[in-house]
Design a protein around this motif. Structure first.
Motif, PDB file in Angstrom:
ATOM      1  N   GLY A 438     -36.772  89.628  63.362  1.00  0.00           N
ATOM      2  CA  GLY A 438     -37.353  90.733  64.100  1.00  0.00           C
ATOM      3  C   GLY A 438     -37.687  90.412  65.536  1.00  0.00           C
ATOM      4  O   GLY A 438     -38.656  90.955  66.082  1.00  0.00           O
ATOM      5  N   LYS A 439     -36.939  89.520  66.167  1.00  0.00           N
ATOM      6  CA  LYS A 439     -37.196  89.182  67.564  1.00  0.00           C
ATOM      7  C   LYS A 439     -35.915  88.670  68.218  1.00  0.00           C
ATOM      8  O   LYS A 439     -34.920  88.393  67.537  1.00  0.00           O
ATOM      9  N   ASN A 440     -35.961  88.578  69.540  1.00  0.00           N
ATOM     10  CA  ASN A 440     -34.814  88.085  70.287  1.00  0.00           C
ATOM     11  C   ASN A 440     -34.743  86.561  70.234  1.00  0.00           C
ATOM     12  O   ASN A 440     -35.770  85.870  70.297  1.00  0.00           O
ATOM     13  N   LEU A 441     -33.524  86.034  70.116  1.00  0.00           N
ATOM     14  CA  LEU A 441     -33.299  84.600  70.073  1.00  0.00           C
ATOM     15  C   LEU A 441     -32.226  84.215  71.081  1.00  0.00           C
ATOM     16  O   LEU A 441     -31.368  85.030  71.445  1.00  0.00           O
ATOM     17  N   LYS A 442     -32.286  82.974  71.533  1.00  0.00           N
ATOM     18  CA  LYS A 442     -31.273  82.442  72.425  1.00  0.00           C
ATOM     19  C   LYS A 442     -30.169  81.784  71.605  1.00  0.00           C
ATOM     20  O   LYS A 442     -30.432  80.989  70.716  1.00  0.00           O
ATOM     21  N   ARG A 443     -28.936  82.127  71.909  1.00  0.00           N
ATOM     22  CA  ARG A 443     -27.788  81.549  71.219  1.00  0.00           C
ATOM     23  C   ARG A 443     -26.727  81.179  72.245  1.00  0.00           C
ATOM     24  O   ARG A 443     -26.538  81.896  73.227  1.00  0.00           O
ATOM     25  N   PRO A 444     -25.999  80.072  72.038  1.00  0.00           N
ATOM     26  CA  PRO A 444     -24.857  79.780  72.909  1.00  0.00           C
ATOM     27  C   PRO A 444     -23.816  80.889  72.797  1.00  0.00           C
ATOM     28  O   PRO A 444     -23.696  81.547  71.755  1.00  0.00           O
ATOM     29  N   PHE A 445     -23.064  81.107  73.871  1.00  0.00           N
ATOM     30  CA  PHE A 445     -22.005  82.111  73.804  1.00  0.00           C
ATOM     31  C   PHE A 445     -20.980  81.754  72.736  1.00  0.00           C
ATOM     32  O   PHE A 445     -20.398  82.627  72.107  1.00  0.00           O
ATOM     33  N   LEU A 446     -20.780  80.462  72.552  1.00  0.00           N
ATOM     34  CA  LEU A 446     -19.752  79.995  71.627  1.00  0.00           C
ATOM     35  C   LEU A 446     -20.392  79.007  70.668  1.00  0.00           C
ATOM     36  O   LEU A 446     -20.923  77.975  71.090  1.00  0.00           O
ATOM     37  N   HIS A 447     -20.365  79.302  69.387  1.00  0.00           N
ATOM     38  CA  HIS A 447     -20.895  78.357  68.432  1.00  0.00           C
ATOM     39  C   HIS A 447     -20.258  78.562  67.068  1.00  0.00           C
ATOM     40  O   HIS A 447     -19.718  79.627  66.769  1.00  0.00           O
ATOM     41  N   VAL A 448     -20.312  77.530  66.256  1.00  0.00           N
ATOM     42  CA  VAL A 448     -19.701  77.526  64.932  1.00  0.00           C
ATOM     43  C   VAL A 448     -20.775  77.795  63.884  1.00  0.00           C
ATOM     44  O   VAL A 448     -21.862  77.210  63.939  1.00  0.00           O
ATOM     45  N   ARG A 449     -20.408  78.603  62.960  1.00  0.00           N
ATOM     46  CA  ARG A 449     -21.272  78.824  61.797  1.00  0.00           C
ATOM     47  C   ARG A 449     -20.595  78.210  60.573  1.00  0.00           C
ATOM     48  O   ARG A 449     -19.394  78.403  60.380  1.00  0.00           O
ATOM     49  N   TYR A 450     -21.400  77.573  59.729  1.00  0.00           N
ATOM     50  CA  TYR A 450     -20.852  76.999  58.499  1.00  0.00           C
ATOM     51  C   TYR A 450     -21.771  77.333  57.339  1.00  0.00           C
ATOM     52  O   TYR A 450     -22.965  77.533  57.510  1.00  0.00           O
ATOM     53  N   ARG A 451     -21.196  77.360  56.152  1.00  0.00           N
ATOM     54  CA  ARG A 451     -21.961  77.705  54.959  1.00  0.00           C
ATOM     55  C   ARG A 451     -22.778  76.507  54.491  1.00  0.00           C
ATOM     56  O   ARG A 451     -22.290  75.379  54.446  1.00  0.00           O
ATOM     57  N   ALA A 452     -24.029  76.768  54.152  1.00  0.00           N
ATOM     58  CA  ALA A 452     -24.906  75.701  53.674  1.00  0.00           C
ATOM     59  C   ALA A 452     -26.048  76.315  52.877  1.00  0.00           C
ATOM     60  O   ALA A 452     -26.442  77.465  53.105  1.00  0.00           O
ATOM     61  N   SER A 453     -26.566  75.551  51.935  1.00  0.00           N
ATOM     62  CA  SER A 453     -27.723  75.948  51.147  1.00  0.00           C
ATOM     63  C   SER A 453     -28.476  74.682  50.762  1.00  0.00           C
ATOM     64  O   SER A 453     -28.098  73.572  51.148  1.00  0.00           O
ATOM     65  N   GLN A 454     -29.520  74.845  49.985  1.00  0.00           N
ATOM     66  CA  GLN A 454     -30.272  73.673  49.543  1.00  0.00           C
ATOM     67  C   GLN A 454     -29.462  72.794  48.614  1.00  0.00           C
ATOM     68  O   GLN A 454     -29.728  71.600  48.470  1.00  0.00           O
ATOM     69  N   THR A 455     -28.455  73.373  47.973  1.00  0.00           N
ATOM     70  CA  THR A 455     -27.662  72.609  47.006  1.00  0.00           C
ATOM     71  C   THR A 455     -26.310  72.170  47.553  1.00  0.00           C
ATOM     72  O   THR A 455     -25.698  71.258  47.003  1.00  0.00           O
ATOM     73  N   ASP A 456     -25.837  72.800  48.597  1.00  0.00           N
ATOM     74  CA  ASP A 456     -24.492  72.469  49.072  1.00  0.00           C
ATOM     75  C   ASP A 456     -24.376  72.725  50.568  1.00  0.00           C
ATOM     76  O   ASP A 456     -24.591  73.837  51.030  1.00  0.00           O
ATOM     77  N   ASP A 457     -24.040  71.697  51.311  1.00  0.00           N
ATOM     78  CA  ASP A 457     -23.804  71.799  52.745  1.00  0.00           C
ATOM     79  C   ASP A 457     -22.302  71.658  52.984  1.00  0.00           C
ATOM     80  O   ASP A 457     -21.726  70.594  52.754  1.00  0.00           O
ATOM     81  N   ARG A 458     -21.664  72.741  53.429  1.00  0.00           N
ATOM     82  CA  ARG A 458     -20.213  72.762  53.553  1.00  0.00           C
ATOM     83  C   ARG A 458     -19.752  72.627  55.003  1.00  0.00           C
ATOM     84  O   ARG A 458     -18.650  73.057  55.344  1.00  0.00           O
ATOM     85  N   ARG A 459     -20.599  72.042  55.844  1.00  0.00           N
ATOM     86  CA  ARG A 459     -20.197  71.804  57.231  1.00  0.00           C
ATOM     87  C   ARG A 459     -19.028  70.833  57.287  1.00  0.00           C
ATOM     88  O   ARG A 459     -18.032  71.070  57.943  1.00  0.00           O
ATOM     89  N   MET A 460     -19.155  69.718  56.598  1.00  0.00           N
ATOM     90  CA  MET A 460     -18.075  68.746  56.474  1.00  0.00           C
ATOM     91  C   MET A 460     -18.366  67.877  55.262  1.00  0.00           C
ATOM     92  O   MET A 460     -19.130  66.925  55.335  1.00  0.00           O
ATOM     93  N   LYS A 461     -17.780  68.258  54.133  1.00  0.00           N
ATOM     94  CA  LYS A 461     -18.030  67.546  52.891  1.00  0.00           C
ATOM     95  C   LYS A 461     -16.939  66.503  52.667  1.00  0.00           C
ATOM     96  O   LYS A 461     -15.760  66.772  52.903  1.00  0.00           O
ATOM     97  N   THR A 462     -17.331  65.343  52.196  1.00  0.00           N
ATOM     98  CA  THR A 462     -16.370  64.332  51.765  1.00  0.00           C
ATOM     99  C   THR A 462     -16.859  63.735  50.455  1.00  0.00           C
ATOM    100  O   THR A 462     -18.063  63.544  50.261  1.00  0.00           O
ATOM    101  N   TRP A 463     -15.937  63.475  49.551  1.00  0.00           N
ATOM    102  CA  TRP A 463     -16.281  62.812  48.303  1.00  0.00           C
ATOM    103  C   TRP A 463     -15.058  62.054  47.798  1.00  0.00           C
ATOM    104  O   TRP A 463     -13.925  62.361  48.143  1.00  0.00           O
ATOM    105  N   THR A 464     -15.328  61.025  46.993  1.00  0.00           N
ATOM    106  CA  THR A 464     -14.276  60.142  46.500  1.00  0.00           C
ATOM    107  C   THR A 464     -14.212  60.210  44.986  1.00  0.00           C
ATOM    108  O   THR A 464     -15.245  60.171  44.299  1.00  0.00           O
TER     109      THR A 464
END
Length: 500
Positions: A438-464
């Protein structure tokens, strides 16, 4: 002036693990195993392509040695990214009638055929002088043909790309796209046979002698091969070194995927209503969002919502200055952001340098071009990293992505008038209203959004997975998986300028 590039370059990796002549050093070829003299082996891999990665663009916005033998054998790094030359086999054929392309050579002109690294669900750019379009790879056969589905056209035919001349088409892999919960696909059709294995791209080994949406990928090496020691000391973009070749392959796969994360944000397209890529486009008002729908990348966003210019081409300094002033006039009509970044290719960068140098009253005599009060002991600076015109400040860093032959540089060579020469991007932030807060925020003109939650961060996942190290399955191999789910937010696209 003609420039003839070198051939026999170690350009691109192969997607199939095969025993190829380029994978082994053959001492028997010229001198025979029976000879008693040991050649001077140069163990260090030569970095002949410089820094091969192009990542970092988005983060900016927001020796001589003696020898003692008669023969020197050395290895060289290949190109990181997958870029090829080919021809259209059918502009409307293929699995889903999107078109079929035959891969003939890599971007450096080496015969490649079925050893190319393009796989099902890769996203590619197809370009020649007739047009440029982004496609999803629908199927690959056992030879050298791939079936493609354009994102922004019904087929290659409607995109205008119909030529069957040999090596007329340039193809660049810029990422991949998979549906939610999907596995890899090995057969024709976006809903073909699912599998856990896709086929890892293996960097080709080449020696000489003087005599690189949901994006995911993985690298796989057998358990036995993880213990093999090679004679080549590998080097990687992240500082990897040693004599285990699989470390080189894994590092290249990771670096290429990291570049895909950025390239996809720059190049991606949303599928249109007549696209044969499955999935519905939510932006167009459809009710579903499953399947392959694409995403709006930087270039696409600017073309749709921003500004496009054909100015500043290096015709002459006066003309370029007038055209640049027209760009400023357009910025005046928009947000008039005072600080801007110029990311341009080499030709356009030099055109800017010449234009700025012409403003120097001594430029014609060549005495103070770039650096003033020159003397014979001072290096002459013939370039400009920034300048001010009117009320605008411009900073001009190099943009490797538009110059490298294996990335957009190669596409631009083939695209003619459709080539992208650069982008002008506003620096700083914009004010947006956040409905949740409910208020104005400052944001870069260009930015990346990625999916994330408390259980899974999908910004850059790696697993073996696999049997190597901490065993997780019965598969006698090590698989290193990478995944990301992200999109690019282009705010205030009317303040951006695409240079074509």
């Amino acid at each position: 002036m003609a420039i003839t590039p070198g051939n026999s370059l170690n350009s691109v990796p192969a997607s199939k693990p095969q025993t190829l002549a380029t994978n082994y050093l053959d001492f028997n070829q010229d001198m025979g195993w029976a000879q008693q003299y040991l050649p001077d082996l140069m163990e260090k891999e030569a970095e002949v392509f410089g820094p091969r990665t192009i990542s970092g663009f988005l983060s900016k916005i927001g020796a001589e040695e003696a020898m003692t033998s008669d023969q020197v054998i050395w290895s060289e790094q290949g190109r990181l990214h997958l870029s090829y030359k080919g021809k259209v086999v059918s502009a409307t054929g293929g699995t889903a009638s999107g078109g079929q392309i035959e891969i003939e050579k890599d971007i450096d002109g080496n015969d490649i055929g079925s050893n190319h690294g393009i796989r099902v669900n890769d996203t590619i750019i197809v370009a020649n002088s007739q047009g440029v379009t982004k496609c999803l790879v629908e199927a690959t056969d056992t030879t050298d043909k791939i079936d493609v589905l354009p994102y922004d056209f019904a087929s290659l035919n409607t995109a205008g790309i119909t030529s069957t001349d040999a090596e007329n088409i340039t193809i660049l892999v810029y990422g991949s796209e998979f549906g939610k919960g999907g596995s890899y696909t090995t057969s024709a059709g976006q809903n073909g046979v699912d599998t856990d294995r896709r086929g890892a791209n293996e960097p080709s080994f080449k020696t000489f002698s003087n005599k690189p949406i949901i994006l995911k990928d993985y690298y796989e090496v057998s358990g036995s091969d993880t213990s093999r020691i090679g004679w080549v000391e590998i080097t990687g973009e992240e500082g990897q070194s040693g004599y285990l070749w699989y470390l080189k392959a894994e590092a290249d796969t990771r670096a290429r995927f990291t570049d895909y994360l950025e390239m996809s944000m720059i190049e991606s397209e949303l599928n249109l209503a007549d696209s044969q890529v499955d999935g519905s486009n939510l932006i167009d008002g459809s009710s579903a969002g499953a399947g392959n729908v694409g995403t709006e990348g930087l270039f696409s966003a600017i073309e749709k919502r921003g500004n496009v210019t054909s100015g500043v081409t290096g015709v002459n300094a006066a003309t370029d200055l007038a055209e640049f002033d027209a760009i400023l006039a357009e910025f005046d009509k928009q947000g008039a952001i005072e600080e801007n970044m110029l990311f341009v290719n080499r030709a356009t960068s030099l055109a800017f340098d010449d234009m700025l140098a012409s403003m120097n009253s001594y430029g014609a005599g060549g005495t103070s071009y770039g650096v003033f009060e020159n003397d014979e002991d001072m290096a002459l600076n013939l370039g400009f990293s920034g300048f001010r015109r009117g009320s605008y400040d411009f900073y001009k860093p190099d943009f490797r992505y538009l110059n490298d032959k294996a990335t957009r540089g190669g596409i631009n060579d083939a695209a003619g008038a459709n080539a992208i020469r650069g982008v002008i991007i506003p620096a700083g932030t914009s004010t947006v209203y956040d409905q949740q807060l409910g208020k104005n925020l400052k944001r870069p003109f260009l930015h990346v959004r990625y999916r994330a939650s408390q259980t899974d961060d999908r910004r850059m996942k790696t697993w073996t997975t696999g049997s190597v190290g901490a065993a997780t399955s019965a598969l006698d191999a090590m698989q290193i998986h990478m995944l990301s789910e992200r999109c690019l937010i282009v705010q205030g696209a009317n303040n951006f300028m695409l240079m074509k």
